[in-house]
Write a protein that holds these residues in place. Structure first.
Motif, PDB file in Angstrom:
ATOM      1  N   VAL A 194       0.832  -1.207   0.000  1.00 33.54           N
ATOM      2  CA  VAL A 194       0.000   0.000   0.000  1.00 33.54           C
ATOM      3  C   VAL A 194       0.865   1.255   0.000  1.00 33.54           C
ATOM      4  CG1 VAL A 194      -0.265   0.374   2.498  1.00 33.54           C
ATOM      5  CG2 VAL A 194      -2.162   0.920   0.951  1.00 33.54           C
ATOM      6  N   THR A 195       2.089   1.145   0.477  1.00 35.04           N
ATOM      7  CA  THR A 195       3.007   2.287   0.418  1.00 35.04           C
ATOM      8  C   THR A 195       3.245   2.708  -1.023  1.00 35.04           C
ATOM      9  OG1 THR A 195       4.109   1.586   2.457  1.00 35.04           O
ATOM     10  CG2 THR A 195       5.323   3.091   1.024  1.00 35.04           C
ATOM     11  N   PHE A 196       3.412   1.723  -1.901  1.00 39.04           N
ATOM     12  CA  PHE A 196       3.608   2.027  -3.316  1.00 39.04           C
ATOM     13  C   PHE A 196       2.336   2.587  -3.951  1.00 39.04           C
ATOM     14  CE2 PHE A 196       6.931  -1.256  -2.635  1.00 39.04           C
ATOM     15  CZ  PHE A 196       8.029  -0.507  -3.022  1.00 39.04           C
ATOM     16  N   VAL A 197       1.180   2.108  -3.510  1.00 38.82           N
ATOM     17  CA  VAL A 197      -0.087   2.635  -4.030  1.00 38.82           C
ATOM     18  C   VAL A 197      -0.210   4.119  -3.696  1.00 38.82           C
ATOM     19  CG1 VAL A 197      -2.600   2.524  -3.860  1.00 38.82           C
ATOM     20  CG2 VAL A 197      -1.272   0.414  -3.916  1.00 38.82           C
ATOM     21  N   LYS A 198       0.112   4.493  -2.471  1.00 35.10           N
ATOM     22  CA  LYS A 198       0.045   5.897  -2.061  1.00 35.10           C
ATOM     23  C   LYS A 198       0.978   6.749  -2.907  1.00 35.10           C
ATOM     24  CE  LYS A 198      -1.120   4.882   2.772  1.00 35.10           C
ATOM     25  NZ  LYS A 198      -0.633   4.957   4.181  1.00 35.10           N
TER      26      LYS A 198
END
Length: 226
Positions: A194-198
């Protein structure tokens, strides 16, 4: 003399539903559901869901599609770097008449079962295995119990993105359990992904993000037994 009126051209046209909105219709027989699917054909700017007579038609929003596209792009990168077979299925309709359920995920992937879909043109869940992974992005999503539909269709894992929270739902027995790590990619944690999604949501050019995901995936691959 009877007065005449000029019809309003705008009023004669069907109202276009705004992205992110859903229409739900009750008491729809299975044959009508299949007719709806055929009527829309390849116009896949929508998602059609069916659950025992309840039919829903949804038009995804831009924010919805952006989150979906990010996760969907990550999966082939992870598969390549971690040595996992992969066959993308897009938003192919998953339906099974015997349980009276049908759904279109934002994206689906066959991973462990990719080889079993080799050469398949028309998916038939009475013959072929369901996808190993489905991606769901909840932006103005419906009230339909989508996880229950996936469970009945036998989908082993669902990634569900809601706002900035990504949860991995892994099928255990007859229920989904929330897991910190993916079933399909055991080294991948939802918190990391989810860090990459953000980052992707804030960026314009996504190329640097894909490079970062690949570099991270290679670090994970280095931990695999040789």
């Amino acid at each position: 003399m009877t007065p005449t009126t000029t019809p309003d051209p705008a009023a004669a046209q069907p109202r276009r539903r705004k992205p992110g909105r859903a229409v739900r219709i009750a008491n729809v027989p299975w044959d009508m559901y299949e007719s709806v699917l055929k009527a829309f054909g390849d116009k896949r700017g929508i998602r059609v869901t069916y659950d025992r007579g309840e039919l829903e038609i949804m038009v995804p929003s831009f924010d919805h599609d952006r989150g979906d596209r990010l996760l969907a792009m990550f999966v082939p990168i992870l598969a390549e770097e971690l040595g996992v077979p992969v066959l993308p299925g897009g938003s192919t309709t998953l339906k099974l008449k015997k349980v009276m359920k049908g759904i279109e995920a934002d994206d689906i992937f066959w991973l462990a079962n990719a080889a079993k879909l080799a050469g398949v043109r028309d998916l038939d869940l009475t013959v072929h295995p369901p996808p190993d992974l489905a991606i769901e992005v909840d932006v103005s999503r419906s009230s339909m119990k989508r996880l229950a539909i996936y469970r009945k269709l036998g989908v082993p894992e669902v990634w569900r993105l809601k706002d900035d929270t990504l949860t991995f739902h892994v099928l255990s027995g007859k229920k989904y359990q929330i897991a910190s790590h993916s079933r399909s990619f055991p080294l991948v944690a939802s918190a990391d992904l989810v860090t990459f999604v953000k980052r992707g949501r804030e960026a314009g050019d996504q190329t640097p993000l894909y490079r970062a995901v690949r570099a991270w995936a290679r670090q994970l691959a280095a931990k695999l037994p040789q």
